[in-house]
Design an enzyme around this catalytic site. Structure first.
Site, PDB file in Angstrom:
ATOM      1  N   LYS A 131       0.865  -1.180   0.000  1.00 24.04           N
ATOM      2  CA  LYS A 131       0.000   0.000   0.000  1.00 24.04           C
ATOM      3  C   LYS A 131       0.905   1.233   0.000  1.00 24.04           C
ATOM      4  CE  LYS A 131      -2.105   3.076   1.912  1.00 24.04           C
ATOM      5  NZ  LYS A 131      -1.932   4.463   1.453  1.00 24.04           N
ATOM      6  N   SER A 176       4.712   7.629   9.870  1.00 19.38           N
ATOM      7  CA  SER A 176       4.695   8.423  11.104  1.00 19.38           C
ATOM      8  C   SER A 176       4.376   7.563  12.333  1.00 19.38           C
ATOM      9  CB  SER A 176       3.637   9.523  10.979  1.00 19.38           C
ATOM     10  OG  SER A 176       2.363   8.929  10.889  1.00 19.38           O
ATOM     11  N   THR A 213       0.583   6.808  12.814  1.00 16.88           N
ATOM     12  CA  THR A 213       0.047   5.662  12.067  1.00 16.88           C
ATOM     13  C   THR A 213       0.587   4.357  12.642  1.00 16.88           C
ATOM     14  OG1 THR A 213      -0.018   7.059  10.095  1.00 16.88           O
ATOM     15  CG2 THR A 213      -0.259   4.703   9.744  1.00 16.88           C
ATOM     16  N   GLY A 214       1.863   4.353  13.030  1.00 18.02           N
ATOM     17  CA  GLY A 214       2.459   3.151  13.623  1.00 18.02           C
ATOM     18  C   GLY A 214       1.666   2.680  14.833  1.00 18.02           C
ATOM     19  N   CYS A 263      13.797  10.649   6.812  1.00 17.77           N
ATOM     20  CA  CYS A 263      13.569  10.262   8.211  1.00 17.77           C
ATOM     21  C   CYS A 263      14.804  10.526   9.066  1.00 17.77           C
ATOM     22  CB  CYS A 263      13.153   8.804   8.283  1.00 17.77           C
ATOM     23  SG  CYS A 263      14.339   7.696   7.505  1.00 17.77           S
ATOM     24  N   GLU A 296       9.289  16.295  15.269  1.00 12.79           N
ATOM     25  CA  GLU A 296       9.764  16.144  13.894  1.00 12.79           C
ATOM     26  C   GLU A 296       9.013  17.123  12.983  1.00 12.79           C
ATOM     27  OE1 GLU A 296       8.509  12.648  11.600  1.00 12.79           O
ATOM     28  OE2 GLU A 296      10.583  12.381  10.985  1.00 12.79           O
TER      29      GLU A 296
HETATM   30  P1  NAD Z   1       2.039   8.499   7.348  1.00  9.81           P
HETATM   31  O1  NAD Z   1       2.128   7.691   8.601  1.00  9.81           O
HETATM   32  O2  NAD Z   1       1.043   9.580   7.291  1.00  9.81           O
HETATM   33  O3  NAD Z   1       1.722   7.544   6.104  1.00  9.81           O
HETATM   34  C1  NAD Z   1       2.528   6.438   5.814  1.00  9.81           C
HETATM   35  C2  NAD Z   1       1.668   5.386   5.122  1.00  9.81           C
HETATM   36  O4  NAD Z   1       0.684   4.936   6.042  1.00  9.81           O
HETATM   37  C3  NAD Z   1       0.915   5.899   3.905  1.00  9.81           C
HETATM   38  O5  NAD Z   1       0.877   4.904   2.912  1.00  9.81           O
HETATM   39  C4  NAD Z   1      -0.484   6.138   4.457  1.00  9.81           C
HETATM   40  O6  NAD Z   1      -1.500   6.065   3.493  1.00  9.81           O
HETATM   41  C5  NAD Z   1      -0.589   4.991   5.435  1.00  9.81           C
HETATM   42  N1  NAD Z   1      -1.606   5.190   6.475  1.00  9.81           N
HETATM   43  C6  NAD Z   1      -2.027   6.369   7.015  1.00  9.81           C
HETATM   44  N2  NAD Z   1      -3.000   6.127   7.927  1.00  9.81           N
HETATM   45  C7  NAD Z   1      -3.171   4.788   7.980  1.00  9.81           C
HETATM   46  C8  NAD Z   1      -4.023   3.930   8.732  1.00  9.81           C
HETATM   47  N3  NAD Z   1      -4.905   4.415   9.610  1.00  9.81           N
HETATM   48  N4  NAD Z   1      -3.925   2.594   8.539  1.00  9.81           N
HETATM   49  C9  NAD Z   1      -3.037   2.084   7.660  1.00  9.81           C
HETATM   50  N5  NAD Z   1      -2.220   2.852   6.896  1.00  9.81           N
HETATM   51  C10 NAD Z   1      -2.290   4.190   7.068  1.00  9.81           C
HETATM   52  O7  NAD Z   1       3.505   9.024   7.053  1.00  9.81           O
HETATM   53  P2  NAD Z   1       3.997   9.953   5.829  1.00  9.81           P
HETATM   54  O8  NAD Z   1       3.566  11.343   6.097  1.00  9.81           O
HETATM   55  O9  NAD Z   1       3.624   9.323   4.538  1.00  9.81           O
HETATM   56  O10 NAD Z   1       5.586   9.815   5.967  1.00  9.81           O
HETATM   57  C11 NAD Z   1       6.352  10.655   6.740  1.00  9.81           C
HETATM   58  C12 NAD Z   1       6.781   9.957   8.008  1.00  9.81           C
HETATM   59  O11 NAD Z   1       7.492   8.758   7.696  1.00  9.81           O
HETATM   60  C13 NAD Z   1       7.754  10.788   8.822  1.00  9.81           C
HETATM   61  O12 NAD Z   1       7.421  10.675  10.184  1.00  9.81           O
HETATM   62  C14 NAD Z   1       9.105  10.131   8.555  1.00  9.81           C
HETATM   63  O13 NAD Z   1      10.076  10.326   9.528  1.00  9.81           O
HETATM   64  C15 NAD Z   1       8.697   8.690   8.455  1.00  9.81           C
HETATM   65  N6  NAD Z   1       9.742   7.920   7.741  1.00  9.81           N
HETATM   66  C16 NAD Z   1      10.493   7.017   8.455  1.00  9.81           C
HETATM   67  C17 NAD Z   1      11.520   6.297   7.814  1.00  9.81           C
HETATM   68  C18 NAD Z   1      12.363   5.283   8.565  1.00  9.81           C
HETATM   69  O14 NAD Z   1      13.072   4.509   7.922  1.00  9.81           O
HETATM   70  N7  NAD Z   1      12.306   5.241   9.882  1.00  9.81           N
HETATM   71  C19 NAD Z   1      11.757   6.519   6.456  1.00  9.81           C
HETATM   72  C20 NAD Z   1      10.976   7.454   5.777  1.00  9.81           C
HETATM   73  C21 NAD Z   1       9.954   8.145   6.426  1.00  9.81           C
END
Ligand code: NAD
Length: 506
Positions: free
Chosen positions: A200, A254, A257-258, A311, A410
């Site tokens: 996804k 993020s 979401t995690g 990130c 962040e």
């Molecule tokens: P996000 O959490 O908003 O979205 C990430 C993914 O999760 C997207 O595909 C989104 O559609 C999906 N998602 C959102 N809500 C969901 C739900 N309720 N259930 C299931 N899936 C859902 O994050 P973002 O804004 O796309 O990315 C930026 C974040 O990612 C920043 O916090 C960044 O630091 C982090 N990041 C971490 C790493 C790492 O390796 N640690 C690498 C890149 C980005």
């Protein structure tokens, strides 16, 4: 611009070829399920805006729970009949190597497509997206026929065999920054280990991963083994994470979401969740730094490339008080020399912010930091408004205290928080005083201090006398609220297989 202009770091890139690709009209994109492109079952789509100019680039399918269920069923069927899982590792290797070749063959096309979708400067995107993805598929392809099981040291009349069994159906959810690189970090080890995958992508950066799925089938990955469903996290992401038929979830995104994914796991089948989350990474410069100018240059790139949307971005600069003013001046000079603009122009060092909402959030952080007493040394504003795109000047804020919002949260944008420190102990204490623990940097000519800092900083990676640029041979993962589990390196394979014991009476 002369049509022969190339970029030194990426000799494959020629401006005229980039320009030809950027003009390509993109037809609307469907899901990729069971080896076919399939529209949303309700026929719904949503517009994809390009951050380069704010214009509609194309449409993608707006997935429904029904679409996601179809993809999961396809992945499950593919796994159960063993069309991929039961192939010899050496056969999977051949196909994944072919996929790596195909990605490389289409590298420029993929890089330009990705940049139009998410705004990363092409000089970075080419290396970090298709070329890195190709390298990742090659790495795990080459590794998988060298992974052995074990024989346990049992009594003579029994045989204890420890197998690595594929887990089953992997749900992978990835963000909009570096989708190919991060996607490949999950897909390559998952597929190499024999699993089926439902991917996804982020709703605003799906295009390159849809193309990757097509290339996977062309390379020989059987239909149903890799499926991509586009659409919102709240709908298709949630359906994937709540599914009883998905065995593990691998996620980058993020912390908010995690957190939800862990909850979905608890509400469904207790699937394992590996989370790669955000960071607020400290980059610590001691007065005994060997080369202040080099440290300032690397530190500026460490926060401002890709508009800070990385990130591991070095978003907190902790600098020893004695050299604070000199170092900040040098860093600001480097930041000023970084040209922001059209990410498809090889002359530019920094591209666009991914979306208008991200840009607004970045500007809000700057305002709040000022209210809390930080001083703006550089940037702080939206630029190039007449392009219609989303661009922000590299921003440097000094006098940021450890209690301030900018120190703790962040931004995921081109905003650097600078904080002075006096002693090594204080530097460690400041470095560790956020909820994150993803990456860190230390600049010192004192080897003993370097080791003490590596030991003292709680984060997944500590760079010494450099920042960023590590390769596939080492793991990337966070501690604290930056996540669990690791992408990259042979360790990543551990996530994608279960240990299975055969206990045989002889
Ligand atoms: P996000 O959490 O908003 O979205 C990430 C993914 O999760 C997207 O595909 C989104 O559609 C999906 N998602 C959102 N809500 C969901 C739900 N309720 N259930 C299931 N899936 C859902 O994050 P973002 O804004 O796309 O990315 C930026 C974040 O990612 C920043 O916090 C960044 O630091 C982090 N990041 C971490 C790493 C790492 O390796 N640690 C690498 C890149 C980005």
């Amino acid at each position: 611009m002369p049509t022969t202009q190339t970029n030194k770091g990426n000799p494959l890139m020629i401006q005229s070829e980039i320009d030809a690709l950027r003009g390509k009209v993109l037809t609307p994109r469907n899901h990729f399920i069971d080896g076919c492109t399939i529209p949303s079952n309700e026929g719904r789509t949503h517009d994809v805006l390009s951050p380069i100019d704010g214009q509609v680039l194309t449409q993608i399918a707006e997935g429904t729970p029904c679409d996601m269920d179809a993809a999961i069923a396809s992945a499950r069927a593919a796994f159960e009949d063993g069309r991929w899982a039961r192939r010899a590792p050496s056969e999977r290797k051949k196909i994944l190597l072919k996929l790596a070749d195909l990605i490389e063959k289409h590298a420029l096309e993929l890089a330009v497509l990705g940049v139009r979708d998410n705004g990363t400067e092409i000089t970075m995107a080419m290396k970090a997206e298709p070329m890195s993805a190709a390298g990742t598929f090659r790495y795990y392809a080459e590794a998988i026929d060298k992974v052995y099981g074990q024989i346990a040291p049992t009594a003579e009349n029994v045989l204890g065999l420890i197998h690595h069994a594929p887990v089953g159906v992997v749900g992978a959810i990835v963000p909009w920054n570096m989708p190919m690189m991060i996607g490949a970090w999950k897909l390559a080890p998952a597929l190499a280990a024999g699993n089926s995958v439902v991917l996804k992508p982020a709703e605003s950066a799906s295009l390159t991963l849809l193309k990757l799925a097509e290339l996977a089938v062309e390379a020989g990955i059987p239909e149903g083994v890799l499926n991509v469903v586009t659409g919102s996290g709240r709908v298709v992401g949630e359906t994937l994470a709540l599914s009883m038929d998905v065995d593990i979830l691998v996620f980058t995104g993020s912390g908010a979401t995690g957190r939800k994914l862990l909850e979905y796991s608890a509400r469904s089948n207790l699937k394992r969740c590996y989370l790669e989350l955000g960071g607020k990474s400290p980059n610590i410069v001691f007065k005994d730094v060997t080369d202040l100018a080099q440290a300032a240059k690397v530190s500026a790139a460490g926060i401002f490339r890709n508009s800070g949307q990385i990130c591991v971005a070095a978003s907190r600069l902790l600098v020893q008080a004695d050299i604070h003013d000199d170092f900040v001046a040098e860093l600001v000079e480097n930041a000023e020399a970084m040209q922001v603009g059209d990410p498809l122009d090889l002359n530019n060092h920094i591209g666009a912010v991914h979306s208008l909402s991200e840009l607004d959030a970045n500007l809000e952080f700057v305002k709040k930091a000022q209210v809390e007493g930080a001083e703006l040394q550089l940037g702080g504003d939206q630029i190039l408004k007449d392009t219609g795109g989303y661009y922000m000047a590299p921003t440097v804020m000094t006098g940021v205290r450890s209690t301030d919002t900018l120190f703790r949260n962040e931004v995921f944008g081109p905003v650097l928080a600078v904080t002075p420190f006096e002693t090594e102990e204080e530097a460690i204490q400041l470095a560790n005083s956020t909820e994150y623990g993803l990456s860190a940097g230390v600049w010192t000519s004192n080897l003993s201090r370097a080791h003490r800092m590596v030991a003292g900083i709680r984060s997944g990676v500590v760079h010494v006398n450099t920042y960023g640029g590590s390769d596939l041979t080492v793991p990337l993962g966070g501690v604290k609220q930056s996540g669990n589990g690791h992408d990259k390196s042979l360790h990543a394979l551990e996530k994608y297989s279960d240990l299975k014991t055969a206990w045989i009476q002889l």
